[in-house]
Design a protein around this motif. Structure first.
Motif, short mmCIF file in Angstrom:
data_model
loop_
_atom_site.label_atom_id
_atom_site.label_comp_id
_atom_site.label_asym_id
_atom_site.label_seq_id
_atom_site.Cartn_x
_atom_site.Cartn_y
_atom_site.Cartn_z
N ASN A 113 4.44 -2.83 -5.00
CA ASN A 113 3.30 -2.73 -4.08
C ASN A 113 3.15 -1.33 -3.50
O ASN A 113 2.45 -1.14 -2.51
CB ASN A 113 3.44 -3.74 -2.94
CG ASN A 113 2.83 -5.08 -3.30
OD1 ASN A 113 1.94 -5.15 -4.15
ND2 ASN A 113 3.29 -6.14 -2.65
N ASN A 129 1.04 6.37 0.02
CA ASN A 129 0.77 5.49 1.15
C ASN A 129 0.08 6.26 2.26
O ASN A 129 0.54 7.30 2.68
CB ASN A 129 2.07 4.92 1.70
CG ASN A 129 2.45 3.66 0.96
OD1 ASN A 129 1.77 2.67 1.09
ND2 ASN A 129 3.51 3.76 0.20
N ASP A 147 5.72 2.09 9.47
CA ASP A 147 4.46 2.55 8.91
C ASP A 147 3.34 2.50 9.96
O ASP A 147 2.22 2.09 9.67
CB ASP A 147 4.08 1.71 7.70
CG ASP A 147 3.12 2.45 6.77
OD1 ASP A 147 3.14 3.70 6.79
OD2 ASP A 147 2.35 1.78 6.07
N THR A 203 3.57 -5.43 1.98
CA THR A 203 2.87 -4.23 1.49
C THR A 203 3.64 -2.95 1.77
O THR A 203 3.43 -1.95 1.09
CB THR A 203 1.48 -4.12 2.14
OG1 THR A 203 1.64 -4.16 3.57
CG2 THR A 203 0.57 -5.24 1.70
N THR A 204 4.50 -2.95 2.79
CA THR A 204 5.09 -1.70 3.25
C THR A 204 6.56 -1.53 2.89
O THR A 204 7.05 -0.43 2.78
CB THR A 204 4.93 -1.60 4.79
OG1 THR A 204 3.62 -1.98 5.12
CG2 THR A 204 5.18 -0.20 5.29
N VAL A 205 7.24 -2.69 2.74
CA VAL A 205 8.68 -2.63 2.52
C VAL A 205 9.02 -3.20 1.15
O VAL A 205 8.49 -4.24 0.75
CB VAL A 205 9.44 -3.43 3.61
CG1 VAL A 205 10.95 -3.27 3.43
CG2 VAL A 205 9.01 -3.00 4.99
N GLY A 206 9.90 -2.49 0.43
CA GLY A 206 10.42 -3.06 -0.81
C GLY A 206 11.90 -3.31 -0.65
O GLY A 206 12.64 -2.44 -0.21
N PRO A 210 5.36 0.68 -1.76
CA PRO A 210 5.69 0.53 -0.34
C PRO A 210 5.95 1.87 0.34
O PRO A 210 6.25 2.86 -0.32
CB PRO A 210 6.96 -0.31 -0.38
CG PRO A 210 7.60 0.07 -1.66
CD PRO A 210 6.50 0.37 -2.63
N ARG A 218 5.34 -6.62 5.74
CA ARG A 218 6.56 -6.63 4.92
C ARG A 218 6.21 -6.58 3.44
O ARG A 218 6.79 -5.81 2.68
CB ARG A 218 7.35 -7.90 5.24
CG ARG A 218 8.65 -8.04 4.50
CD ARG A 218 9.49 -9.12 5.15
NE ARG A 218 8.91 -10.44 4.99
CZ ARG A 218 8.73 -11.32 5.96
NH1 ARG A 218 9.04 -11.00 7.20
NH2 ARG A 218 8.22 -12.50 5.72
#
Lengths: 251, 461
Positions: free
Chosen positions: A174, A8, A81, A99-102, A176, A97
């Motif tokens: 994604n 990332n 992020d 794309t960045t958090v799983g 994350p 959310r």
């Protein structure tokens, strides 16, 4: 702690901080104001493994919602992020959310009518990833959590441990910046719990930032540090050392 | 999310609840099927009626005298007011190609080769042009003043041995008298030749007004003129080809004289026709209008016998087939609109059903909505997902309803023997209605789904 194994790229922020909370306050108006979080400041570095502990009502869930971009703080700033969550509108927050958090939930929260593979691929559906690419990526992740042979099964055809592994695969699909797990082993027996936590450690070893909310000590001890919450305030941070999780990945 | 993905996911949800989805669409299916079936039947009915007007009927105007307040089709409340004098006068009018009387006659039975076939109202007396050349399958028109008849296939075929041109047919009249005619022609179909008869197939014998009406009318009325014909009919039949025919010809002229002699147009001995047919020079609209105007002008003027009989109560209606049909079509349209209106109510009920089920579905899947939002689904994507679901329900309902309606319409048209006309524009319309119903019914539930708070939704049990 500023490892860069996740792949990332931070948007604006080069400090290596995945999540940064500054004096965060969350107040609910329930007749009289209730401070679910009352001035919490916390930095979570990229690639770290953090456990958040506390009794019920301590603000764990609120903290998780804020970090997971599901909610916005009443006061203070939450930076996920590199993006200030409070300044984003609903659409941008949803994208962040996605794309960045799983997420990994205690109750697994899989879509009941989608197969394991489709569940894993679901987050990419909302990021307009093509069908073929989605399936390929989902299959790859299912393989990594050891469920390649269960790809076409529906959630109710899987055991609890298998479901949670599907959920973990979905959280990672994604790529994350962080994986946010809420009581990930709360519904599992001891043996499967160990399996799932081993997987967490494994992905952490691969560079994923892990945040696990739990009230069980032995789950929290898998992390590098434990953040203790009490009555909406940061009680103390317990550092367990970085060697902890990485080593246990092999045990 | 791409629209195809929304549809795919929505379809999965629908398939996940097969029975519920089927029951939900049933409301739409029934509504659309009812509309399509009735529209198909209506279109077929109209095509059936319009298809029955032969092109050369178009220069005919059909007239009768009735109370202007009388509702109904041709001949409703008609009174006999048209005398032979009036018809002769109309025939002399240069705007009018031909004018002749029309009179339905009551019968008891038709007898051929000793075989008796009970038949009421099978006899129609009219002028020779009433049998148009192109409606004849074989033979020729009857001639005025001859004991001749043209029959339709329904009559020709009802005896053990089919009637053929040249055969003799005995007709038992209402009054008990019998008369024998020579069949000179057979029509092509058994459907009515004019709006007076109606268009449905039925056995009919067409005869010239002279002698059959003028004579029988005179004979049927006690103490009337032209006596002696009544008891002579039976023998007349036997001696048809002989001098009797000539005498009849003279008789035709004779009636004219009689009328002038008695000097009472409404006298009992006079044959008054229930209706008249006025033929214009051509089917051209201006020719038809001129013929109608001339005919009406004469009939309503003091010169005519009809004007005396009309009095204050009666009014002459003179209309072409097309005009008469238009009235019928208007009634059909009204009826059809009424039924379609009722069907539309069932559509409304159907869409309420969809809305209801969608609301249940949204509540039921609150947690799923929460999951999707947590993993990055935008509000409009959730909205699209649920909207797609209700639109699919609407379209599936519309398609099934259309098929069902077409089948029902087809069976109905087949049953009442109408040419089948599929109202294709309504099929397109039905699908569009399905989409609209889906959107209208799904909009509120989908909006509710879209604005679900993911935090609450994830906690929802």
């Amino acid at each position: 702690m500023a490892t860069s194994g996740t792949g990332n790229e931070p948007d604006t922020d080069d400090t290596g901080t995945a999540v940064s909370l500054q004096n965060v306050r969350k107040t609910y108006q329930l007749g009289e104001p209730v401070h679910a979080l009352d001035g919490v400041s916390l930095d979570i570095t990229r690639g770290s493994y953090t456990a958040i502990m506390g009794p019920s009502g301590s603000g764990k869930s609120t903290l998780m919602n804020l970090v997971g971009c599901l909610d916005t703080p009443t006061e203070g700033t939450v930076i996920v992020d590199g993006a200030d969550v409070a300044t984003l509108d609903d659409r941008e927050r949803t994208t962040l959310r996605g794309t960045t958090v799983g997420f990994v939930f205690q109750t697994f929260n899989l879509m009941p009518r989608l197969t394991a593979l489709e569940n894993v691929a679901l987050p990419q559906l909302f990021q307009n990833v093509g069908r073929g690419e989605r399936r390929e990526r989902a299959r790859e992740l299912l393989e990594r959590v050891g469920l390649a042979d269960r790809a076409d099964h529906l959630p109710n055809e899987l055991s609890g441990g298998q479901r949670q592994r599907v959920a973990l695969a979905r959280a990672l699909v994604n790529d994350p910046a962080l994986v946010l797990a809420d009581e990930p082993s709360g519904n599992l027996d001891t043996e499967t719990e160990a399996d799932v936590l081993d997987l967490f450690a494994e992905f952490h070893g691969g560079g994923t930032t892990m945040i696990v909310v739990t009230h069980e000590r032995h789950v929290a001890e898998r992390a590098e540090r434990i953040v203790h919450l009490l009555d909406g305030k940061l009680e103390r941070i317990e550092d367990l050392g970085s060697a902890n999780a990485s080593d246990e990945a092999d045990t | 999310m791409r629209p195809t993905e929304s549809l795919r996911l929505a379809w999965r949800s629908i398939r996940g609840h097969k029975l519920r989805s089927a029951l939900t669409t049933l409301g739409i299916v029934i509504g659309i099927a009812a509309v399509i079936a009735f529209v198909t039947l209506g279109a077929s009915l109209q095509a059936g009626i319009i298809g029955d007007i032969s092109p050369d009927d178009q220069r005919n105007s059909y007239g009768w005298a009735a109370d202007p307040d009388t509702e109904g089709g041709p001949l409703a409340g008609a009174q006999p007011v048209f005398s032979q004098d009036d018809l002769d006068a109309l025939n002399d009018d240069e705007d009018i190609d031909a004018a002749y009387g029309y009179m339905p006659l009551s019968t008891q039975a038709l007898v051929y080769e000793g075989e008796i076939s009970p038949q009421s109202d099978a006899l129609v007396a009219a002028g020779p042009p009433y049998i148009r050349e192109n409606t004849l399958e074989e033979g020729r028109q009857f001639e005025q003043g001859e004991r001749e008849a043209v029959v339709n296939p329904a009559v020709a075929g009802q005896f053990e041995e089919d009637l053929e041109v040249g055969d003799e047919l005995t007709i038992a009249l209402q009054g008990g008298q019998q008369t024998t005619v020579t069949v000179v022609g057979i029509t092509e179909s058994s459907e009515g030749l004019s709006p007076f008869e109606g268009f449905e197939p039925s056995p009919r014998v067409y005869v010239p007004t002279d002698p059959f009406y003028t004579e029988d009318a005179a004979g049927a009325i006690p103490g009337g003129g032209g006596g002696g014909d009544g008891d002579g009919t039976d023998e007349n039949g036997e001696a048809n080809d002989g001098g009797e025919a000539d005498e009849n010809d003279e008789g035709g002229d004779g009636t004219d004289e009689n009328e002038t002699d008695t000097d009472a147009p409404d006298g009992p001995g006079d044959a008054l026709f229930l209706a008249i047919v006025v033929e214009a020079e051509s089917a051209d609209e201006s020719d038809i209008d001129r013929a109608k105007e001339s005919a009406l002008a004469y009939l309503e003027s003091d010169e005519s016998d009809a004007s005396e009989l009309l009095g204050d109560d009666l009014e002459i209606t003179l209309q072409t087939s097309a005009e008469l049909l238009q009235q019928l079509e208007d009634v059909l349209d009204l009826l059809q609109n009424f039924i379609v209106g009722i069907a539309a109510i069932s559509l409304l009920v159907g869409s309420i059903g969809i809305a209801n089920i969608m609301l249940v579905s949204v509540t039921e899947r609150t947690r799923e909505i929460g999951i999707m939002k947590a993993v990055g689904a935008q509000n409009r994507e959730i909205l699209g997902l649920f909207l797609a679901e209700s639109v699919i329900l609407g379209i599936v309902g519309a398609i099934l309803g259309t098929l069902l309606g077409l089948i029902a319409g087809y069976l109905g048209a087949w049953y009442i023997d109408l040419p089948l006309v599929y109202p294709y524009e309504y099929v397109v319309l039905a699908i569009a209605v399905g989409v609209l119903v889906g959107i209208a019914a799904g909009l509120y539930p989908a909006w509710r789904a879209a604005r679900t708070d993911p935090i609450d939704a994830l906690r929802y049990e």
